[in-house]
Write an enzyme that holds these catalytic residues in place. Structure first.
Site, PDB file in Angstrom:
ATOM      1  N   ASP A  11      -5.433  -5.288  -7.438  1.00  0.00           N
ATOM      2  CA  ASP A  11      -6.561  -5.262  -6.509  1.00  0.00           C
ATOM      3  C   ASP A  11      -7.205  -3.892  -6.689  1.00  0.00           C
ATOM      4  OD1 ASP A  11      -8.201  -4.906  -4.289  1.00  0.00           O
ATOM      5  OD2 ASP A  11      -6.809  -5.892  -2.908  1.00  0.00           O
ATOM      6  N   TYR A  90     -14.603  -2.512  -0.891  1.00  0.00           N
ATOM      7  CA  TYR A  90     -13.562  -2.181   0.076  1.00  0.00           C
ATOM      8  C   TYR A  90     -12.206  -1.939  -0.600  1.00  0.00           C
ATOM      9  CZ  TYR A  90     -11.222  -1.604   4.367  1.00  0.00           C
ATOM     10  OH  TYR A  90     -10.506  -1.036   5.372  1.00  0.00           O
ATOM     11  N   GLN A  94      -7.113   0.011  -4.646  1.00  0.00           N
ATOM     12  CA  GLN A  94      -6.029  -0.263  -3.684  1.00  0.00           C
ATOM     13  C   GLN A  94      -4.622  -0.344  -4.295  1.00  0.00           C
ATOM     14  OE1 GLN A  94      -6.469  -3.457  -0.524  1.00  0.00           O
ATOM     15  NE2 GLN A  94      -4.769  -4.340  -1.651  1.00  0.00           N
ATOM     16  N   ASP A 131      -3.393 -15.162  -3.765  1.00  0.00           N
ATOM     17  CA  ASP A 131      -3.890 -14.020  -2.980  1.00  0.00           C
ATOM     18  C   ASP A 131      -3.479 -14.195  -1.528  1.00  0.00           C
ATOM     19  OD1 ASP A 131      -5.179 -11.589  -2.515  1.00  0.00           O
ATOM     20  OD2 ASP A 131      -7.075 -12.559  -2.000  1.00  0.00           O
ATOM     21  N   TYR A 227       2.056   0.412   4.052  1.00  0.00           N
ATOM     22  CA  TYR A 227       1.399  -0.863   3.793  1.00  0.00           C
ATOM     23  C   TYR A 227       0.232  -0.682   2.845  1.00  0.00           C
ATOM     24  CZ  TYR A 227      -0.820  -5.322   4.076  1.00  0.00           C
ATOM     25  OH  TYR A 227      -1.358  -6.539   3.735  1.00  0.00           O
ATOM     26  N   LYS A 230      -0.465  -7.102   0.281  1.00  0.00           N
ATOM     27  CA  LYS A 230       0.618  -7.919  -0.278  1.00  0.00           C
ATOM     28  C   LYS A 230       0.611  -7.840  -1.799  1.00  0.00           C
ATOM     29  CE  LYS A 230       2.778  -9.836   3.144  1.00  0.00           C
ATOM     30  NZ  LYS A 230       4.204  -9.599   3.302  1.00  0.00           N
ATOM     31  N   TYR A 346       2.405  -4.473   9.109  1.00  0.00           N
ATOM     32  CA  TYR A 346       1.750  -3.541  10.023  1.00  0.00           C
ATOM     33  C   TYR A 346       2.490  -3.693  11.340  1.00  0.00           C
ATOM     34  CZ  TYR A 346      -2.861  -3.176   7.723  1.00  0.00           C
ATOM     35  OH  TYR A 346      -3.909  -2.914   6.895  1.00  0.00           O
TER      36      TYR A 346
HETATM   37  O1  LIG Z   1      -3.818  -8.591   3.925  1.00  0.00           O
HETATM   38  C1  LIG Z   1      -4.935  -8.141   3.732  1.00  0.00           C
HETATM   39  C2  LIG Z   1      -5.340  -7.614   2.415  1.00  0.00           C
HETATM   40  O2  LIG Z   1      -4.383  -7.934   1.429  1.00  0.00           O
HETATM   41  P1  LIG Z   1      -4.698  -7.761  -0.097  1.00  0.00           P
HETATM   42  O3  LIG Z   1      -5.679  -6.629  -0.255  1.00  0.00           O
HETATM   43  O4  LIG Z   1      -5.248  -9.044  -0.619  1.00  0.00           O
HETATM   44  O5  LIG Z   1      -3.366  -7.434  -0.702  1.00  0.00           O
HETATM   45  C3  LIG Z   1      -5.971  -8.086   4.800  1.00  0.00           C
HETATM   46  O6  LIG Z   1      -5.700  -9.038   5.805  1.00  0.00           O
HETATM   47  C4  LIG Z   1      -6.027  -6.678   5.389  1.00  0.00           C
HETATM   48  O7  LIG Z   1      -4.741  -6.250   5.738  1.00  0.00           O
HETATM   49  C5  LIG Z   1      -6.955  -6.604   6.601  1.00  0.00           C
HETATM   50  O8  LIG Z   1      -8.269  -7.017   6.241  1.00  0.00           O
HETATM   51  C6  LIG Z   1      -7.059  -5.187   7.146  1.00  0.00           C
HETATM   52  O9  LIG Z   1      -7.455  -4.364   6.104  1.00  0.00           O
HETATM   53  P2  LIG Z   1      -7.558  -2.795   6.189  1.00  0.00           P
HETATM   54  O10 LIG Z   1      -8.757  -2.506   7.062  1.00  0.00           O
HETATM   55  O11 LIG Z   1      -6.275  -2.275   6.779  1.00  0.00           O
HETATM   56  O12 LIG Z   1      -7.782  -2.397   4.775  1.00  0.00           O
HETATM   57 MG   LIG Z   2      -7.442  -6.018  -0.984  1.00  0.00          MG
HETATM   58 MG   LIG Z   3      -5.309  -9.513  -2.729  1.00  0.00          MG
HETATM   59 MG   LIG Z   4      -2.662  -7.234  -2.598  1.00  0.00          MG
END
Ligand SMILES: O=C(COP(=O)(O)O)[C@@H](O)[C@H](O)[C@H](O)COP(=O)(O)O
Ligand SMILES: [Mg+2]
Ligand SMILES: [Mg+2]
Ligand SMILES: [Mg+2]
Length: 365
Positions: A11, A90, A94, A131, A227, A230, A346
């Site tokens: 990601d 966003y 990551q 995902d 965190y 995933k 979280y």
């Molecule tokens: O699990 C999520 C993202 O997982 P991912 O990037 O796909 O591994 C989302 O639900 C985020 O945790 C949620 O949108 C909160 O995001 P943040 O604002 O903490 O980045």
């Molecule tokens: Mg993401």
């Molecule tokens: Mg993802």
């Molecule tokens: Mg992920």
């Protein structure tokens, strides 16, 4: 001919939020892999996405865990992160948890599934990508494909599958592994893989030792110590002949099952089989998605893909997943929709407990 199939994913930034990937990031990845192919590093490649995860599907002859291939994948993710930063996507970068490449992309954030095979006269393969869930999500379908005769009739009536398969299982928390032979050890196997947050199937082989399936098992949260989303795992499965038929490999996904992930990585939700185009987890950041791309290998060239879950025969599964999503969502912040405390990625529990510590009184018996 020996061919290595490497699926390396990360990601590198979501569009919008964590719901999808931006085409410009995919285009940047395409440019890098085209160069690598031109230089002869790769035989072939295919770039795709599953939700906010960028997927590099590559063939080459350098074997698994190869430094050159891993470094090229890492550099590609770094370059795509630059695009994500320019667009202010966003969570840019990551899954890139380290500042510099150090020999192997494993343990640095990206997910990896790789196998080296002797390409058969015809070599159909299916690549699953998910995902908003974690690597244990493959346990149930891999069990059904390779050990459940109610799913895979070939285990009963095909002579070349009748001996069963071997399952390599990893304990992702204690970093150790064990191999079970099926059918004779299925009860022992199920004791472990029925707890997918801790035990994940890493690979499946024929009883003669030929690789049949391999997954990316890792625990991102454990790697990073905080965190970071995933794992959003991938899995490669070989089809036909001594392996299950394509239809036997896809069949487990007709009955949606609950996996960990979804919103904030802290919920149980149904995994929904979708086309690549529909891998856009939007409702409550989900429900979790799985895509399946089919290829025929031809001297290492990736003939395809066919988008296997685009087929109409998965419409009912999608509807069931959506109904299950409604049912799970009706629990709001209550378990079993919300994960048990120890699995929550979280949690405000430590802070709230600290704040209220003085107000907890011992119970009088
Ligand atoms: O699990 C999520 C993202 O997982 P991912 O990037 O796909 O591994 C989302 O639900 C985020 O945790 C949620 O949108 C909160 O995001 P943040 O604002 O903490 O980045
Ligand atoms: Mg993401
Ligand atoms: Mg993802
Ligand atoms: Mg992920």
């Amino acid at each position: 001919m020996k061919v290595t199939l490497s699926v390396i994913k990360a990601d590198i930034g979501g569009f919008v939020g964590h719901s999808d990937s931006h085409p410009q990031c995919l285009a940047r990845a395409e440019k890098h892999l085209a160069e690598a192919k031109k230089k002869g590093m790769l035989i072939d490649y295919h770039i795709t996405k599953c939700g906010d995860d960028l997927q590099l599907i590559m063939t080459h002859q350098k074997g698994i865990n190869n430094k050159v291939i891993h470094e090229m994948a890492w550099d590609t993710f770094v370059s795509c992160t630059e695009v994500a930063k320019e667009l202010k996507l966003y969570g840019a970068g990551q899954d890139l948890l380290c500042d510099a490449f150090s020999g192997n992309v494993k343990g640095m954030g990206p997910g990896v599934a790789e196998m080296e095979i002797d390409e058969r006269p015809s070599e159909p393969i299916i690549i699953f990508m998910a995902d908003k869930t974690s690597s244990g999500a493959w346990n149930l379908p891999l069990y059904k494909m390779f050990a459940d005769p109610f799913n895979t009739i070939g285990l009963v009536i095909a002579e070349n599958m009748h001996d069963g398969f071997s399952f390599e299982v990893h304990d992702v928390k204690e970093s150790k592994g064990i191999t079970f032979n099926t059918p004779e050890e299925i009860y022992d196997l199920l004791v472990f893989i029925g707890a997918p947050s801790r035990f994940a199937i890493k690979s499946v082989s024929t009883r003669k030792g030929e690789i049949a399936a391999v997954s990316s098992t890792q625990k991102l949260a454990l790697l990073a110590g905080r965190y970071v989303g995933k794992d959003d795992p991938v899995c490669i499965v070989r089809a036909q002949g001594a392996f299950p038929a394509v239809g036997e490999i896809l069949e487990p996904f007709t009955q949606p099952y609950l996996v960990e992930g979804w919103m904030r990585g802290s919920h149980n939700g149904p995994i929904m089989p979708v086309s690549v185009e529909d891998s856009t987890p939007t409702r409550f950041d989900g429900p979790p998605r799985v895509t399946a791309l089919g290829f025929q290998l031809s001297n290492g060239m990736l003939i395809g893909p066919r988008d296997m879950f685009k087929d109409k025969s998965f419409d009912n599964a999608r509807q069931k997943s959506l109904d299950m999503a409604d049912m799970m969502r009706s629990h709001g912040p209550f378990e079993p929709h919300r994960l048990p405390l120890e699995e929550m990625e979280y949690t405000t529990m430590p802070q709230v407990s600290k704040k209220l510590a003085g107000r907890f009184k011992p119970l009088k018996d």
